[in-house]
Motif scaffolding. Structure first.
Motif, mmCIF file in Angstrom:
data_model
loop_
_atom_site.group_PDB
_atom_site.id
_atom_site.type_symbol
_atom_site.label_atom_id
_atom_site.label_comp_id
_atom_site.label_asym_id
_atom_site.label_seq_id
_atom_site.Cartn_x
_atom_site.Cartn_y
_atom_site.Cartn_z
ATOM 1 N N ASN A 89 0.811 -1.221 0.000
ATOM 2 C CA ASN A 89 0.000 0.000 0.000
ATOM 3 C C ASN A 89 0.845 1.272 0.000
ATOM 4 N N SER A 90 2.137 1.125 0.246
ATOM 5 C CA SER A 90 3.029 2.295 0.174
ATOM 6 C C SER A 90 3.294 2.702 -1.264
ATOM 7 N N TRP A 91 3.235 1.753 -2.196
ATOM 8 C CA TRP A 91 3.555 1.974 -3.609
ATOM 9 C C TRP A 91 4.915 2.653 -3.731
ATOM 10 N N ASN A 92 5.821 2.304 -2.826
ATOM 11 C CA ASN A 92 7.113 2.985 -2.776
ATOM 12 C C ASN A 92 8.220 1.952 -2.905
ATOM 13 N N ILE A 93 8.783 1.822 -4.103
ATOM 14 C CA ILE A 93 9.819 0.828 -4.368
ATOM 15 C C ILE A 93 11.056 1.091 -3.517
ATOM 16 N N GLU A 94 11.442 2.371 -3.391
ATOM 17 C CA GLU A 94 12.637 2.717 -2.610
ATOM 18 C C GLU A 94 12.453 2.369 -1.137
ATOM 19 N N LEU A 95 11.251 2.580 -0.622
ATOM 20 C CA LEU A 95 10.964 2.233 0.771
ATOM 21 C C LEU A 95 11.078 0.728 0.977
ATOM 22 N N GLY A 96 10.535 -0.039 0.036
ATOM 23 C CA GLY A 96 10.629 -1.499 0.123
ATOM 24 C C GLY A 96 12.066 -1.970 0.066
ATOM 25 N N GLU A 97 12.878 -1.298 -0.754
ATOM 26 C CA GLU A 97 14.297 -1.653 -0.846
ATOM 27 C C GLU A 97 15.006 -1.348 0.471
ATOM 28 N N LYS A 98 14.662 -0.215 1.065
ATOM 29 C CA LYS A 98 15.266 0.151 2.350
ATOM 30 C C LYS A 98 14.884 -0.856 3.433
ATOM 31 N N MET A 99 13.612 -1.248 3.465
ATOM 32 C CA MET A 99 13.173 -2.270 4.411
ATOM 33 C C MET A 99 13.931 -3.575 4.181
ATOM 34 N N GLY A 100 14.164 -3.897 2.903
ATOM 35 C CA GLY A 100 14.945 -5.091 2.577
ATOM 36 C C GLY A 100 16.357 -5.024 3.123
ATOM 37 N N GLU A 101 16.957 -3.837 3.084
ATOM 38 C CA GLU A 101 18.302 -3.662 3.635
ATOM 39 C C GLU A 101 18.320 -3.977 5.135
ATOM 40 N N TYR A 102 17.304 -3.516 5.833
ATOM 41 C CA TYR A 102 17.212 -3.793 7.268
ATOM 42 C C TYR A 102 16.996 -5.281 7.523
ATOM 43 N N LEU A 103 16.159 -5.906 6.712
ATOM 44 C CA LEU A 103 15.947 -7.353 6.840
ATOM 45 C C LEU A 103 17.248 -8.108 6.582
ATOM 46 N N GLY A 104 17.967 -7.702 5.548
ATOM 47 C CA GLY A 104 19.237 -8.349 5.223
ATOM 48 C C GLY A 104 20.257 -8.209 6.331
ATOM 49 N N GLU A 105 20.302 -7.037 6.935
ATOM 50 C CA GLU A 105 21.241 -6.808 8.040
ATOM 51 C C GLU A 105 20.927 -7.737 9.214
ATOM 52 N N GLU A 106 19.653 -7.890 9.525
ATOM 53 C CA GLU A 106 19.273 -8.767 10.638
ATOM 54 C C GLU A 106 19.516 -10.233 10.298
ATOM 55 N N ALA A 107 19.305 -10.594 9.036
ATOM 56 C CA ALA A 107 19.570 -11.969 8.621
ATOM 57 C C ALA A 107 21.047 -12.307 8.790
ATOM 58 N N VAL A 108 21.913 -11.390 8.370
ATOM 59 C CA VAL A 108 23.351 -11.595 8.539
ATOM 60 C C VAL A 108 23.691 -11.730 10.015
ATOM 61 N N ALA A 109 23.122 -10.873 10.848
ATOM 62 C CA ALA A 109 23.406 -10.903 12.284
ATOM 63 C C ALA A 109 23.017 -12.240 12.908
ATOM 64 N N GLN A 110 21.988 -12.874 12.346
ATOM 65 C CA GLN A 110 21.527 -14.150 12.895
ATOM 66 C C GLN A 110 22.101 -15.358 12.153
ATOM 67 N N GLY A 111 23.021 -15.116 11.226
ATOM 68 C CA GLY A 111 23.675 -16.222 10.527
ATOM 69 C C GLY A 111 22.786 -16.924 9.526
ATOM 70 N N VAL A 112 21.964 -16.170 8.826
ATOM 71 C CA VAL A 112 21.024 -16.719 7.842
ATOM 72 C C VAL A 112 21.555 -16.476 6.431
ATOM 73 N N ASN A 113 21.722 -17.556 5.671
ATOM 74 C CA ASN A 113 22.183 -17.430 4.275
ATOM 75 C C ASN A 113 21.059 -17.042 3.335
ATOM 76 N N VAL A 114 19.888 -17.650 3.544
ATOM 77 C CA VAL A 114 18.758 -17.460 2.629
ATOM 78 C C VAL A 114 17.532 -17.057 3.430
ATOM 79 N N LEU A 115 16.996 -15.885 3.103
ATOM 80 C CA LEU A 115 15.797 -15.378 3.756
ATOM 81 C C LEU A 115 14.607 -15.730 2.873
ATOM 82 N N LEU A 116 13.676 -16.501 3.413
ATOM 83 C CA LEU A 116 12.583 -17.059 2.621
ATOM 84 C C LEU A 116 11.472 -16.034 2.393
ATOM 85 N N GLY A 117 11.687 -15.148 1.476
ATOM 86 C CA GLY A 117 10.730 -14.116 1.118
ATOM 87 C C GLY A 117 11.389 -13.194 0.107
#
Length: 815
Positions: free
Chosen positions: A76-104
């Motif tokens: 509902n944000s219709w904001n590609i850049e916002l989604g990319e930024k959220m992805g960066e935060y998700l990726g950072e947390e995945a790395v912190a938890q030792g996750v190679n593949v985030l299922l989404g």
């Protein structure tokens, strides 16, 4: 192959071992060659890495992680850049938890409002879903790990999801159900994809060579890894041939042996296995370097604030009669509703995130500036009507200037593994709203739900704020909208029909037995409502602001459209401008218009900006089933700029020189599709569109039950014990719902009732192997004692084999 030399050092057994999991979430390792395990974790909107025993349904608590808004909300944000930024935060947390593949992220289309997993998916529109997914993928993978786009493909119902056969014509498949995946690969460069549970036109998706080889590998040039959904493998060798590298979870070596025997007997060449191994190694080696920073502490407050920012841009203001919002300072506000006390902020099932913190409406409201005079629950979250709760809420409401009522769908109504039974919100909430309306007309509803709901009660509220499932910071984000601290800018990524009966797939959802037929063709969501002239409550792309926006001066070039956008209101805000394209020719049936571009523009009061939306390779194309390729029709096209699919502000026409392909259809034989009134297409007309006969949709109740039949089919099994077991399961489900244990009742439906028999083996990590399952099926099919002896015999063989293997490993260690 990239890793030819390393693969040459492996034994056949080692190569095969890499093709299935080591346990529930990890891949197999080969220590002697420096090949480590990869960790895969759920995470469409937050990391779900379980600290204790692993399960797929979210029963065991996971390590705390930021719970961001779900995909249905972010869309509902219709904001590609916002989604990319959220992805960066998700990726950072995945790395912190030792996750190679985030299922989404999950990018299946919202074909029907009742699909139980809609909260995990972006939209009814493939272009919007694909663009947002691509942004999120880029963000996640910017940290060196992999996203995993799912579920490939046409996985649009939860009931019988592991066995249902989806029947869909090729053009609809390409234009509606595969386009988002195409964009995710082309623009997001996803390293991993997840195959769906279901069948597609007669073949399981992970074995479907048309889907996996011809389209994914050959046309789209995808070079990444495909992993099965958990327990989603049927014929392991067929999946390997199709290019489905990784089977999850572990089968304790059982399917590895199937691969080995297929190679030894010449059924497949060893090169096929090596091709799959090479792609899996590439994923492992390119992601494990990123995990050198695992266990690094993240800034939880910063991530929480990001979750709030995403929520603020994604919340949709649907109604604002008499400008009741924003609430003026000094107004006396009554807060009513169970969801104000305990927020409904995420979905249920494999995506459940254990949040690092959770904002509370009743706590955060103190910072909002308006005067709160009290709170009442008003209704029981999972219960029946309580007149006592209603009376208390009405007493409070009488003293208020504005009543905030928090309503929506609860966690057991909207969950993975189950489709909703109705588009309505619970009746006890509607009864509360009706009672409040009698004592105070100034009502603002705050809705929490991951999908569209019916709103026959809409005239009882002056304001309606849809928070969707807005994550751990959603409560504060919603209050920001209500108070005017934030100007709402969310727009619906799905249509809201007046009633469920208006939906195009009403007569064909869900598939109850063997198959589900997509008779509506490409007419899903707004494509149907706009073309068939069906009124909706809220159209696709709709959302209000506290500002007003004026569109002007449209200019169309061969590769773009430009126009001016002005904020004519008194408050800074953002507007989502949407590009729709309509084909003027009637030679090929099409929706009246389709989304082909969008942009979100921030404007100060009185500010004007020139806006450009470029055309791309998807702007004018259609899939031609005669040429089996994408074509462009030579004709005039309407270029439409709107604030929603029905609120078109600017229009122009452009003539396009096409590819001059032969016409793919006989118009006289497809009247429903050419009129767009495709909600109740006859079997004969659908078969004409499909180009083949539709398979039998009902179970064959005379044949013995097999691996791909479900436990629900025990209701007509030859074995009396199986029929008794079915009745016991059915009664347990009814009884648990009757006594209010709805979550437990749901688990029976998710994990037992619709499970194919092969799932008994695939989901138990080898505890029950296929030979043991053969014995169980003998019992089901009327040979109880023979089957019991067989199952016990195979169990003994399995135990002896494991004991022998353990002895050999210990002996090897001692040498």
């Amino acid at each position: 192959m990239k890793y030819k030399d390393l693969i040459a050092k492996m034994t056949l057994e080692e190569k095969a071992s890499l093709m299935s999991g080591k346990d529930f979430w990890q891949t197999q390792d080969i220590k002697r060659l420096g090949i480590n395990s990869m960790f895969l974790a759920d995470g469409p909107h937050g990391i779900r890495k379980q600290a204790a025993a692993a399960d797929h349904l979210g029963l065991n608590e996971s390590i705390p992680a930021t719970c961001f808004p779900t995909a249905a909300t972010v869309a509902n944000s219709w904001n590609i850049e916002l989604g990319e930024k959220m992805g960066e935060y998700l990726g950072e947390e995945a790395v912190a938890q030792g996750v190679n593949v985030l299922l989404g992220p999950g990018i299946n289309m919202k074909r029907n409002p009742l699909a139980g997993r809609n909260f995990e998916y972006f939209s009814e529109d493939p272009y919007l879903a694909g663009k947002l997914a691509a942004g999120m993928i880029r963000g996640i993978q910017s940290h060196g790990i992999s996203a995993c786009v799912k579920h490939f493909a046409v996985n649009n119902q939860e009931e019988r999801r592991m066995a249902i056969d989806t029947i869909v014509d090729e053009r609809t498949l390409r234009e509606i159900y595969l386009t988002a995946f195409e964009i995710a690969i082309d623009e997001g460069k996803t390293k991993t994809m997840m195959s769906a549970y279901n069948m597609l036109n007669g073949a399981y998706t992970n074995e479907n060579t048309h889907l996996m080889r011809e389209i994914l590998r050959n046309e789209w040039k995808y070079e990444g890894v495909v992993v099965t959904d958990w327990g989603g493998s049927n014929d392991r060798v067929a999946g390997l041939i199709a290019g489905n590298e990784l089977e999850m979870p572990t089968t304790n070596g059982e399917t590895n042996e199937e691969i080995i025997q297929a190679i030894k007997t010449g059924k497949i060449k060893e090169e096929v296995l090596e091709e799959n191994v090479d792609r899996l190694l590439d994923l492992l080696f390119t992601t494990e370097e990123a995990l050198l920073e695992s266990h690094k502490e993240i800034d939880k407050e910063k991530h929480h604030q990001m979750a709030q920012t995403v929520a603020e841009e994604s919340i949709v203001l649907l109604k604002n009669e008499d400008e009741i919002l924003p609430i003026q300072k000094g107004k006396k506000v009554a807060i009513v509703g169970e969801f104000a006390k305990e927020a409904r902020y995420q979905g249920a099932g494999s995506s459940i995130v254990n949040p690092t913190k959770l904002d509370s409406t009743l706590e955060c409201v103190k910072e909002c500036g308006f005067e709160t005079i009290g709170f009442e629950t008003g209704f029981a979250r999972y219960g029946k009507k309580s007149q006592k709760k209603i009376d208390a809420a009405c007493t409070l409401a009488k003293r208020a200037d504005v009543v905030l009522i928090y309503i929506g769908l609860d966690e057991v109504t909207e969950a993975e593994g189950l489709d909703r039974q109705t588009m309505k919100i619970p009746e006890n909430q509607i009864e509360l709203l009706n009672a409040l309306y009698q004592v105070n007309k100034n009502i603002v509803a705050i809705l929490s739900a991951g999908a569209a709901v019916e709103m026959p009660w809409i005239n009882k509220v002056k304001g309606l704020v849809h928070g969707y499932l807005s994550g751990q910071a959603g409560a504060k984000a919603i209050l920001g909208i209500l108070s005017g601290e934030v100007n709402p800018s969310g727009k619906l990524a799905e249509s809201y029909p007046m009633r469920y009966e208006d939906t195009p797939s009403y007569y064909q959802f869900p598939g109850k037995e063997v198959s589900v037929e997509y008779r509506e063709g490409p007419y899903i969501g707004y494509r149907y409502y706009d073309t068939a002239n069906v009124d909706v409550l809220f159209p696709f792309g709709y959302g209000l602001s506290y500002s007003k926006f004026e569109y002007s001066d449209i200019q169309v070039a061969k590769d773009r459209v430009t126009f001016k956008l002005t904020n004519t209101g008194g408050m800074a805000g953002s507007e989502v401008a949407q590009l729709y394209v309509g084909c003027k020719s009637t030679n090929i049936f099409r929706p009246k218009k389709e989304l082909k571009g969008f942009t979100k523009v921030f404007l100060k009061p009185g500010e004007t900006k020139a806006v450009t939306i470029p055309f791309d390779d998807k702007t004018f194309r259609y899939y031609n089933v005669k040429t089996n390729s994408w074509e462009i029709e030579s004709t005039d096209y309407e270029i439409l700029i709107g604030s929603s699919s029905t609120d078109i502000r600017l229009a122009n026409v452009i003539a396009i020189e096409g590819t001059r392909a032969p016409l793919p259809y006989d118009k006289a034989k497809l009247p429903s599709y050419y009129s767009g009134k495709a909600n109740n297409v006859s079997l004969a007309e659908f078969e004409t569109l499909l180009g083949s006969k539709v398979p039998e949709s009902k179970w064959n109740r005379t044949k013995p039950l097999g691996y791909n039949d479900t436990i629900a089919q025990c209701q007509y099994a030859k074995g009396g014990a199986a029929r008794f077991a079915f009745k016991l399961i059915h009664f347990s489900h009814w009884f648990l719902r009757k006594i209010g244990k709805r979550s437990t009742a749901n688990l029976i439906m998710m994990s037992i009732y619709h499970m194919p028999f092969r799932g008994v083996s695939r989901m138990t990590g080898g505890v029950i192997n296929m030979p043991m399952l053969d014995g169980i099926l003998m019992m089901v099919n009327g040979q109880f004692f023979k089957g019991l002896r067989h199952a016990l015999k195979e169990r003994r063989k399995k135990m002896e084999g494991e004991k022998s293997k353990t002895t050999m490993v210990q002996a090897a260690k001692e040498m």
